[in-house]
Structure formats: C-alpha cells, structure tokens
Design a protein around this motif. Structure first.
Motif, PDB file in Angstrom:
ATOM      1  N   GLY A 292       0.505  44.651  68.092  1.00 27.65           N
ATOM      2  CA  GLY A 292      -0.635  45.488  68.430  1.00 27.65           C
ATOM      3  C   GLY A 292      -1.887  45.090  67.673  1.00 27.65           C
ATOM      4  O   GLY A 292      -2.987  45.044  68.251  1.00 27.65           O
ATOM      5  N   VAL A 293      -1.743  44.808  66.395  1.00 25.61           N
ATOM      6  CA  VAL A 293      -2.893  44.379  65.589  1.00 25.61           C
ATOM      7  C   VAL A 293      -3.422  43.041  66.085  1.00 25.61           C
ATOM      8  O   VAL A 293      -4.641  42.843  66.216  1.00 25.61           O
ATOM      9  N   ILE A 294      -2.522  42.120  66.391  1.00 27.49           N
ATOM     10  CA  ILE A 294      -2.940  40.809  66.911  1.00 27.49           C
ATOM     11  C   ILE A 294      -3.673  40.976  68.234  1.00 27.49           C
ATOM     12  O   ILE A 294      -4.717  40.355  68.463  1.00 27.49           O
ATOM     13  N   ASN A 295      -3.121  41.814  69.114  1.00 25.97           N
ATOM     14  CA  ASN A 295      -3.774  42.028  70.406  1.00 25.97           C
ATOM     15  C   ASN A 295      -5.119  42.728  70.268  1.00 25.97           C
ATOM     16  O   ASN A 295      -6.004  42.548  71.108  1.00 25.97           O
ATOM     17  N   ALA A 296      -5.291  43.516  69.229  1.00 30.14           N
ATOM     18  CA  ALA A 296      -6.557  44.211  69.034  1.00 30.14           C
ATOM     19  C   ALA A 296      -7.620  43.332  68.390  1.00 30.14           C
ATOM     20  O   ALA A 296      -8.810  43.485  68.675  1.00 30.14           O
ATOM     21  N   ILE A 297      -7.209  42.400  67.537  1.00 33.98           N
ATOM     22  CA  ILE A 297      -8.180  41.608  66.776  1.00 33.98           C
ATOM     23  C   ILE A 297      -8.327  40.183  67.309  1.00 33.98           C
ATOM     24  O   ILE A 297      -9.432  39.723  67.605  1.00 33.98           O
ATOM     25  N   VAL A 298      -7.223  39.470  67.442  1.00 35.78           N
ATOM     26  CA  VAL A 298      -7.277  38.045  67.775  1.00 35.78           C
ATOM     27  C   VAL A 298      -7.449  37.800  69.275  1.00 35.78           C
ATOM     28  O   VAL A 298      -8.232  36.943  69.685  1.00 35.78           O
ATOM     29  N   LYS A 299      -6.731  38.557  70.090  1.00 29.64           N
ATOM     30  CA  LYS A 299      -6.731  38.302  71.529  1.00 29.64           C
ATOM     31  C   LYS A 299      -8.116  38.368  72.170  1.00 29.64           C
ATOM     32  O   LYS A 299      -8.447  37.491  72.973  1.00 29.64           O
ATOM     33  N   PRO A 300      -8.970  39.357  71.837  1.00 31.85           N
ATOM     34  CA  PRO A 300     -10.307  39.357  72.457  1.00 31.85           C
ATOM     35  C   PRO A 300     -11.135  38.120  72.109  1.00 31.85           C
ATOM     36  O   PRO A 300     -11.891  37.623  72.950  1.00 31.85           O
ATOM     37  N   ILE A 301     -10.971  37.631  70.906  1.00 32.43           N
ATOM     38  CA  ILE A 301     -11.699  36.423  70.497  1.00 32.43           C
ATOM     39  C   ILE A 301     -11.223  35.220  71.309  1.00 32.43           C
ATOM     40  O   ILE A 301     -12.023  34.441  71.826  1.00 32.43           O
ATOM     41  N   VAL A 302      -9.902  35.082  71.445  1.00 33.21           N
ATOM     42  CA  VAL A 302      -9.333  33.965  72.205  1.00 33.21           C
ATOM     43  C   VAL A 302      -9.721  34.073  73.684  1.00 33.21           C
ATOM     44  O   VAL A 302     -10.042  33.068  74.320  1.00 33.21           O
ATOM     45  N   GLN A 303      -9.710  35.289  74.213  1.00 38.42           N
ATOM     46  CA  GLN A 303     -10.111  35.472  75.608  1.00 38.42           C
ATOM     47  C   GLN A 303     -11.585  35.118  75.821  1.00 38.42           C
ATOM     48  O   GLN A 303     -11.935  34.531  76.845  1.00 38.42           O
ATOM     49  N   ALA A 304     -12.422  35.469  74.876  1.00 39.61           N
ATOM     50  CA  ALA A 304     -13.841  35.134  74.997  1.00 39.61           C
ATOM     51  C   ALA A 304     -14.042  33.623  74.954  1.00 39.61           C
ATOM     52  O   ALA A 304     -14.850  33.074  75.720  1.00 39.61           O
ATOM     53  N   LEU A 305     -13.317  32.954  74.076  1.00 45.82           N
ATOM     54  CA  LEU A 305     -13.436  31.496  73.978  1.00 45.82           C
ATOM     55  C   LEU A 305     -12.842  30.790  75.198  1.00 45.82           C
ATOM     56  O   LEU A 305     -13.314  29.726  75.591  1.00 45.82           O
ATOM     57  N   GLY A 306     -11.800  31.376  75.779  1.00 41.38           N
ATOM     58  CA  GLY A 306     -11.144  30.754  76.925  1.00 41.38           C
ATOM     59  C   GLY A 306     -11.546  31.336  78.260  1.00 41.38           C
ATOM     60  O   GLY A 306     -10.845  31.167  79.261  1.00 41.38           O
ATOM     61  N   CYS A 307     -12.678  32.017  78.294  1.00 38.70           N
ATOM     62  CA  CYS A 307     -13.133  32.696  79.502  1.00 38.70           C
ATOM     63  C   CYS A 307     -13.235  31.746  80.695  1.00 38.70           C
ATOM     64  O   CYS A 307     -12.834  32.085  81.807  1.00 38.70           O
ATOM     65  N   ALA A 308     -13.742  30.569  80.463  1.00 37.73           N
ATOM     66  CA  ALA A 308     -13.895  29.608  81.557  1.00 37.73           C
ATOM     67  C   ALA A 308     -12.531  29.204  82.129  1.00 37.73           C
ATOM     68  O   ALA A 308     -12.371  29.112  83.350  1.00 37.73           O
ATOM     69  N   LEU A 309     -11.561  28.984  81.261  1.00 44.05           N
ATOM     70  CA  LEU A 309     -10.222  28.625  81.738  1.00 44.05           C
ATOM     71  C   LEU A 309      -9.558  29.792  82.460  1.00 44.05           C
ATOM     72  O   LEU A 309      -8.818  29.586  83.425  1.00 44.05           O
ATOM     73  N   ILE A 310      -9.809  30.999  82.006  1.00 43.69           N
ATOM     74  CA  ILE A 310      -9.243  32.176  82.671  1.00 43.69           C
ATOM     75  C   ILE A 310      -9.793  32.283  84.089  1.00 43.69           C
ATOM     76  O   ILE A 310      -9.041  32.499  85.047  1.00 43.69           O
ATOM     77  N   VAL A 311     -11.092  32.105  84.232  1.00 43.30           N
ATOM     78  CA  VAL A 311     -11.706  32.171  85.558  1.00 43.30           C
ATOM     79  C   VAL A 311     -11.246  31.000  86.414  1.00 43.30           C
ATOM     80  O   VAL A 311     -10.911  31.172  87.592  1.00 43.30           O
ATOM     81  N   LEU A 312     -11.191  29.815  85.845  1.00 44.87           N
ATOM     82  CA  LEU A 312     -10.806  28.610  86.586  1.00 44.87           C
ATOM     83  C   LEU A 312      -9.380  28.704  87.113  1.00 44.87           C
ATOM     84  O   LEU A 312      -9.089  28.252  88.221  1.00 44.87           O
TER      85      LEU A 312
END
Length: 124
Positions: A47-67
């Motif tokens: 839960g802590v990882i999903n609250a802190i780290v995951k949003p950062i990784v999602q923001a950095l990988g936004c282009a790959l997520i959309v692609l």
C-alpha cells in the motif's frame, strides 16, 4: 475505516495470489497468526509503495501507458510487486516473489483482479 478495509482486501488478494501463483510465497503455516501477520505487513508495504512510488513511475511512463493502451500498467504493477518483495527481504519478512516473469506479472494481475472484485463487494 475505509483504509482498514482496503488493507484487508489487499491482504486477502495476497493470500489468493500465494495460493494460485507459483513463485509468490509466504513462508509459514497458514493456520498461525504469524502467517496472517506477515500478509498484513506485506499488504501495508504494498500500500505504501502504491501510494508513493507508483504515481511517480506512472507519470514517467505515461507515454508507454498510452502507446500500449494501458497494458504497460501490468508491467508497472509487477514492478511494484517485485519492489514489495525486495523491501520485505530487507526487513526479514518471509515473503518472496521468484522473478519478474511469470511470478510477478501473473501475481500482479491476480492481485488487481481480486482487489477489484472485493472493491465491488465492499460498500463505500
């Protein structure tokens, strides 16, 4: 109260994952309180990882997520599961994920599906 229910849902999801996915393990006897305590601590770490780290990784990988039309989120979730396993190992918690493929990928899918189903059952 909602936080406690969410943590318990993730704990149940981890339990289901350890039962059905080879390579995701919690050492110990499932009939003991230590086993369930381990699952609770792992759920808190996750839960802590999903609250802190995951949003950062999602923001950095936004282009790959959309692609990939969102399929890269499976890779991100698997990475969060691997990070949870690594942190658990550093804290001497008997939780382990054997590797990225197939244990972490399949495990992250199972955790996501189970928490989604539990989220449908738990009222707001």
């Amino acid at each position: 109260m909602r936080f406690i229910l969410n943590i318990l849902a993730v704990m149940v999801a981890f339990w289901v994952t350890t039962k059905f996915v080879d390579g995701v393990t919690v050492q110990g006897d499932p009939s003991t309180a230590k086993y369930w305590g381990t699952l609770l601590v792992v759920a808190l770490i996750f839960g802590v990882i999903n609250a802190i780290v995951k949003p950062i990784v999602q923001a950095l990988g936004c282009a790959l997520i959309v692609l990939t039309l969102g399929l890269f989120l499976i890779v991100i979730n698997a990475g969060m599961l691997m990070l949870t396993s690594w942190i658990a190992a550093q804290l001497d918690i008997p939780f382990h994920v054997d590797g990225f493929w197939p244990a972490a990928v399949v495990g992250s899918i199972v955790i996501s599906v189970v928490t989604w189903i539990i989220g449908l059952v738990i009222p707001d």
